[in-house]
Scaffold this active site. Sequence first.
Site, PDB file in Angstrom:
ATOM      1  N   LYS A 194      11.889 -28.010 -40.582  1.00 47.72           N
ATOM      2  CA  LYS A 194      11.775 -27.266 -39.316  1.00 47.72           C
ATOM      3  C   LYS A 194      10.474 -27.605 -38.589  1.00 47.72           C
ATOM      4  O   LYS A 194      10.473 -27.898 -37.398  1.00 47.72           O
ATOM      5  CB  LYS A 194      11.818 -25.764 -39.573  1.00 47.72           C
ATOM      6  CG  LYS A 194      11.355 -24.941 -38.375  1.00 47.72           C
ATOM      7  CD  LYS A 194      11.237 -23.495 -38.700  1.00 47.72           C
ATOM      8  CE  LYS A 194       9.989 -22.782 -38.614  1.00 47.72           C
ATOM      9  NZ  LYS A 194       8.845 -22.773 -37.945  1.00 47.72           N
ATOM     10  N   ASN A 195       9.367 -27.559 -39.319  1.00 46.47           N
ATOM     11  CA  ASN A 195       8.091 -27.732 -38.629  1.00 46.47           C
ATOM     12  C   ASN A 195       7.855 -29.173 -38.189  1.00 46.47           C
ATOM     13  O   ASN A 195       7.037 -29.430 -37.304  1.00 46.47           O
ATOM     14  CB  ASN A 195       6.942 -27.197 -39.498  1.00 46.47           C
ATOM     15  CG  ASN A 195       6.962 -25.672 -39.527  1.00 46.47           C
ATOM     16  OD1 ASN A 195       7.591 -25.037 -38.685  1.00 46.47           O
ATOM     17  ND2 ASN A 195       6.298 -25.078 -40.508  1.00 46.47           N
TER      18      ASN A 195
ATOM     19  N   CYS B 164       2.893 -12.277 -32.318  1.00 39.65           N
ATOM     20  CA  CYS B 164       3.492 -12.775 -33.535  1.00 39.65           C
ATOM     21  C   CYS B 164       3.268 -11.759 -34.644  1.00 39.65           C
ATOM     22  O   CYS B 164       2.176 -11.217 -34.783  1.00 39.65           O
ATOM     23  CB  CYS B 164       2.865 -14.116 -33.902  1.00 39.65           C
ATOM     24  SG  CYS B 164       3.685 -14.853 -35.300  1.00 39.65           S
TER      25      CYS B 164
ATOM     26  N   ARG C 136      -2.458 -15.522 -33.182  1.00 42.91           N
ATOM     27  CA  ARG C 136      -2.337 -16.969 -33.352  1.00 42.91           C
ATOM     28  C   ARG C 136      -2.891 -17.658 -32.108  1.00 42.91           C
ATOM     29  O   ARG C 136      -2.153 -18.175 -31.273  1.00 42.91           O
ATOM     30  CB  ARG C 136      -0.885 -17.354 -33.626  1.00 42.91           C
ATOM     31  CG  ARG C 136      -0.407 -16.782 -34.946  1.00 42.91           C
ATOM     32  CD  ARG C 136       1.025 -17.107 -35.255  1.00 42.91           C
ATOM     33  NE  ARG C 136       1.230 -18.505 -35.588  1.00 42.91           N
ATOM     34  CZ  ARG C 136       2.425 -19.009 -35.914  1.00 42.91           C
ATOM     35  NH1 ARG C 136       3.486 -18.243 -35.948  1.00 42.91           N
ATOM     36  NH2 ARG C 136       2.538 -20.280 -36.217  1.00 42.91           N
TER      37      ARG C 136
ATOM     38  N   ILE D 272      -4.633 -20.320 -29.494  1.00 45.52           N
ATOM     39  CA  ILE D 272      -4.472 -21.775 -29.361  1.00 45.52           C
ATOM     40  C   ILE D 272      -5.679 -22.387 -28.637  1.00 45.52           C
ATOM     41  O   ILE D 272      -5.585 -23.409 -27.986  1.00 45.52           O
ATOM     42  CB  ILE D 272      -3.148 -22.164 -28.674  1.00 45.52           C
ATOM     43  CG1 ILE D 272      -3.047 -21.628 -27.241  1.00 45.52           C
ATOM     44  CG2 ILE D 272      -1.946 -21.712 -29.482  1.00 45.52           C
ATOM     45  CD1 ILE D 272      -1.955 -22.327 -26.441  1.00 45.52           C
ATOM     46  N   ASP D 273      -6.829 -21.718 -28.803  1.00 46.21           N
ATOM     47  CA  ASP D 273      -8.045 -22.204 -28.146  1.00 46.21           C
ATOM     48  C   ASP D 273      -8.382 -23.644 -28.550  1.00 46.21           C
ATOM     49  O   ASP D 273      -8.874 -24.425 -27.732  1.00 46.21           O
ATOM     50  CB  ASP D 273      -9.225 -21.270 -28.473  1.00 46.21           C
ATOM     51  CG  ASP D 273      -9.420 -21.108 -29.971  1.00 46.21           C
ATOM     52  OD1 ASP D 273      -8.487 -20.611 -30.642  1.00 46.21           O
ATOM     53  OD2 ASP D 273     -10.475 -21.499 -30.502  1.00 46.21           O
TER      54      ASP D 273
ATOM     55  N   ASP E  95       3.081 -20.312 -45.875  1.00 43.02           N
ATOM     56  CA  ASP E  95       4.521 -20.092 -45.640  1.00 43.02           C
ATOM     57  C   ASP E  95       5.282 -19.788 -46.928  1.00 43.02           C
ATOM     58  O   ASP E  95       6.389 -19.247 -46.874  1.00 43.02           O
ATOM     59  CB  ASP E  95       5.146 -21.319 -44.959  1.00 43.02           C
ATOM     60  CG  ASP E  95       4.573 -21.554 -43.577  1.00 43.02           C
ATOM     61  OD1 ASP E  95       3.933 -20.647 -43.031  1.00 43.02           O
ATOM     62  OD2 ASP E  95       4.755 -22.665 -43.050  1.00 43.02           O
TER      63      ASP E  95
ATOM     64  N   ILE F  71      -5.010 -17.407 -44.277  1.00 41.15           N
ATOM     65  CA  ILE F  71      -4.703 -18.093 -43.008  1.00 41.15           C
ATOM     66  C   ILE F  71      -4.362 -17.090 -41.904  1.00 41.15           C
ATOM     67  O   ILE F  71      -4.833 -17.216 -40.776  1.00 41.15           O
ATOM     68  CB  ILE F  71      -3.523 -19.094 -43.177  1.00 41.15           C
ATOM     69  CG1 ILE F  71      -3.744 -20.018 -44.391  1.00 41.15           C
ATOM     70  CG2 ILE F  71      -3.286 -19.893 -41.899  1.00 41.15           C
ATOM     71  CD1 ILE F  71      -4.794 -21.074 -44.243  1.00 41.15           C
TER      72      ILE F  71
ATOM     73  N   ARG G 103      15.915 -18.818 -38.018  1.00 41.62           N
ATOM     74  CA  ARG G 103      14.987 -19.699 -37.299  1.00 41.62           C
ATOM     75  C   ARG G 103      14.555 -20.878 -38.152  1.00 41.62           C
ATOM     76  O   ARG G 103      14.178 -21.921 -37.620  1.00 41.62           O
ATOM     77  CB  ARG G 103      13.728 -18.918 -36.881  1.00 41.62           C
ATOM     78  CG  ARG G 103      13.921 -18.055 -35.652  1.00 41.62           C
ATOM     79  CD  ARG G 103      12.572 -17.724 -35.049  1.00 41.62           C
ATOM     80  NE  ARG G 103      11.719 -18.887 -35.103  1.00 41.62           N
ATOM     81  CZ  ARG G 103      10.460 -18.877 -35.522  1.00 41.62           C
ATOM     82  NH1 ARG G 103       9.895 -17.752 -35.875  1.00 41.62           N
ATOM     83  NH2 ARG G 103       9.755 -19.985 -35.553  1.00 41.62           N
TER      84      ARG G 103
HETATM   85  C1  EPZ Z   1       1.841 -23.996 -38.381  1.00 41.99           C
HETATM   86  O1  EPZ Z   1       1.503 -22.954 -37.470  1.00 41.99           O
HETATM   87  C2  EPZ Z   1       3.243 -23.699 -38.841  1.00 41.99           C
HETATM   88  N1  EPZ Z   1       4.126 -23.735 -37.700  1.00 41.99           N
HETATM   89  C3  EPZ Z   1       3.280 -22.344 -39.538  1.00 41.99           C
HETATM   90  O2  EPZ Z   1       4.588 -22.138 -40.021  1.00 41.99           O
HETATM   91  C4  EPZ Z   1       2.287 -22.348 -40.694  1.00 41.99           C
HETATM   92  O3  EPZ Z   1       2.217 -21.054 -41.237  1.00 41.99           O
HETATM   93  C5  EPZ Z   1       0.908 -22.762 -40.211  1.00 41.99           C
HETATM   94  O4  EPZ Z   1       0.973 -24.021 -39.502  1.00 41.99           O
HETATM   95  C6  EPZ Z   1      -0.093 -22.919 -41.342  1.00 41.99           C
HETATM   96  O5  EPZ Z   1       0.357 -23.879 -42.237  1.00 41.99           O
HETATM   97  C7  EPZ Z   1       4.575 -24.898 -37.259  1.00 41.99           C
HETATM   98  O6  EPZ Z   1       4.298 -25.971 -37.789  1.00 41.99           O
HETATM   99  C8  EPZ Z   1       5.495 -24.843 -36.095  1.00 41.99           C
HETATM  100  P1  EPZ Z   1      -2.430 -23.289 -37.410  1.00 41.99           P
HETATM  101  P2  EPZ Z   1       0.250 -23.115 -36.491  1.00 41.99           P
HETATM  102  O7  EPZ Z   1      -2.754 -23.698 -36.022  1.00 41.99           O
HETATM  103  O8  EPZ Z   1       0.167 -24.522 -36.072  1.00 41.99           O
HETATM  104  C9  EPZ Z   1      -6.188 -20.423 -36.482  1.00 41.99           C
HETATM  105  C10 EPZ Z   1       6.527 -20.920 -40.448  1.00 41.99           C
HETATM  106  O9  EPZ Z   1       6.758 -19.830 -41.034  1.00 41.99           O
HETATM  107  N2  EPZ Z   1      -6.221 -21.093 -35.179  1.00 41.99           N
HETATM  108  O10 EPZ Z   1      -2.625 -24.266 -38.498  1.00 41.99           O
HETATM  109  O11 EPZ Z   1       0.352 -22.068 -35.445  1.00 41.99           O
HETATM  110  C11 EPZ Z   1      -4.966 -19.525 -36.614  1.00 41.99           C
HETATM  111  O12 EPZ Z   1      -5.217 -18.250 -36.080  1.00 41.99           O
HETATM  112  C12 EPZ Z   1       5.345 -21.028 -39.518  1.00 41.99           C
HETATM  113  O13 EPZ Z   1       7.238 -21.923 -40.558  1.00 41.99           O
HETATM  114  C13 EPZ Z   1      -7.247 -20.815 -34.302  1.00 41.99           C
HETATM  115  O14 EPZ Z   1      -8.139 -20.008 -34.559  1.00 41.99           O
HETATM  116  O15 EPZ Z   1      -0.922 -22.764 -37.479  1.00 41.99           O
HETATM  117  C14 EPZ Z   1      -4.748 -19.503 -38.108  1.00 41.99           C
HETATM  118  O16 EPZ Z   1      -5.594 -18.552 -38.688  1.00 41.99           O
HETATM  119  C15 EPZ Z   1       4.611 -19.729 -39.362  1.00 41.99           C
HETATM  120  N3  EPZ Z   1      -7.266 -21.468 -33.077  1.00 41.99           N
HETATM  121  C16 EPZ Z   1      -5.223 -20.876 -38.545  1.00 41.99           C
HETATM  122  O17 EPZ Z   1      -6.024 -21.386 -37.493  1.00 41.99           O
HETATM  123  C17 EPZ Z   1      -6.306 -22.368 -32.736  1.00 41.99           C
HETATM  124  O18 EPZ Z   1      -6.378 -22.921 -31.626  1.00 41.99           O
HETATM  125  C18 EPZ Z   1      -4.111 -21.873 -38.848  1.00 41.99           C
HETATM  126  O19 EPZ Z   1      -3.226 -21.964 -37.734  1.00 41.99           O
HETATM  127  C19 EPZ Z   1      -5.279 -22.632 -33.643  1.00 41.99           C
HETATM  128  C20 EPZ Z   1      -5.256 -21.985 -34.859  1.00 41.99           C
END
Ligand code: EPZ
Length: 423
Positions: free
Chosen positions: A25-26, A120, A125, A127-128, A309, A331, A401
């Site tokens: 999926k991811n 969420c 979450r 995206i900065d 996950d 995380i 999903r």
């Molecule tokens: C990906 O989410 C996955 N989603 C998530 O899977 C997974 O839990 C996560 O990576 C961690 O492995 C997809 O691949 C579509 P991150 P993502 O950016 O990219 C912080 C599932 O169940 N952060 O690695 O959103 C954030 O708050 C889903 O399949 C910032 O601070 O995760 C978190 O604490 C859920 N600023 C950490 O980093 C940012 O700009 C990791 O988030 C981005 C992230």
Amino acid sequence: MPTKERMLITGGNPLMGQVHVSGGKNTAVAVIPATLLCNEPCTIENLPDISDVYALVDILRSLGAKVDYVPNAFMTVDPRPAEGWQVGYQDSQRLRASYYLLGALLGRRSEAEVYLPGGCAIGARPIDQHLKGFAALGAEVEQLGGRITAKAENLVGSDVFFDVVTVGGTINVMLAAVKALGNTTIYNAAKEPHIVDLANFLNSMGAKIKGAGTDVIRIRGQQYLHGTTYAVIPDQIETGTLMIAAAATHGDVVINGCIPTHMDALSAKLLEMGVRVTDSDDAIRVRSVGVQHRAVNIKTQVYPGFPTDLQQPMSALLTTAKGTSVIQETIYENRLKHLVEISRMGAQVRFMDRTAVIDGVTELYGGPITATDLRAGAALVVAGLMAKGVTEIYEPHYIDRGYENIEQKLQSLGAVITREKGE
Ligand code: EPZ
């Protein structure tokens, strides 16, 4: 009174037999937007047949791309007619990963507009880091009322340093940088298998990406990307969920079509619990017949650490292990809610901030419970498979999903699981 859709599981049957894992999926949610970067039609195989994929098909079509999707066979995308660069609020809300359209559209035509995908259940979450990366490549980024607009005269390669390791940020900057002028280097990049898969997909179109799978990724921008045919990697979280379900039911299951090395962190923990795990080239066998599971501690980490996950289904399994397990979720701030639901089934759990302390009980008892997100739903399925009696899981659409045909796959292994559609 109208009934709500629910999944019904009669627990207590050991899972036995063989099952095939679906495509990731991811990976899919990154690779499908990435087709917009191609200058010719391209074909993706091994996509999972899940709701996030359908949402992306609709979004690509709304942007003008021609999409031919035959589930479980192929998806061919001809991005050439795609003139659109804006993804509306409702489409953006359909899947969390709609933000990959920002990187893909910025890379395609130096302008993109997407709405934040909304709240969420697992916590904030932000995206900065994604936006910081776009700005480093020369885009002007504006965020107003949940709408993000990014535009550039020309995207120009640059150095991007992430303050936190982010999967989504790494993918989004790769998407934007792949056709930028000059070289981009991403430092403190995430290393998850789907990042490597996306890089392989883009390289198969002629992109020049090196270092994916390490924490420094180097990208040499290319103006023209040619068509390709590419099969995405198997889903490591589905693989892990099936491994955990096999252990939870004291079953004996062979999971075919997976990549065992992606599962090392989980396999190590299952072995520590007393479960037998054996790997071959593209299959994993999990045996737990007659095994009394031992409690273990889990601390979620970025790859190759224990994945957040799988924390949810794994902690469901640990509710019946002998002894006390400590689960530290590092995380996400709010990814332990499934344990509140499983406590209703008899689990003994204490919560301290982002830590859960689980005192193993001998049995769980079925009853009505509610999924709050995708992997929480998977955790409730694991709990239902272990429990005495019938477990009713409400809001099962969350599970759809990320898991293709979950009922059919579990039924084929001997689980008693059905779905009642709501009215
Ligand atoms: C990906 O989410 C996955 N989603 C998530 O899977 C997974 O839990 C996560 O990576 C961690 O492995 C997809 O691949 C579509 P991150 P993502 O950016 O990219 C912080 C599932 O169940 N952060 O690695 O959103 C954030 O708050 C889903 O399949 C910032 O601070 O995760 C978190 O604490 C859920 N600023 C950490 O980093 C940012 O700009 C990791 O988030 C981005 C992230």
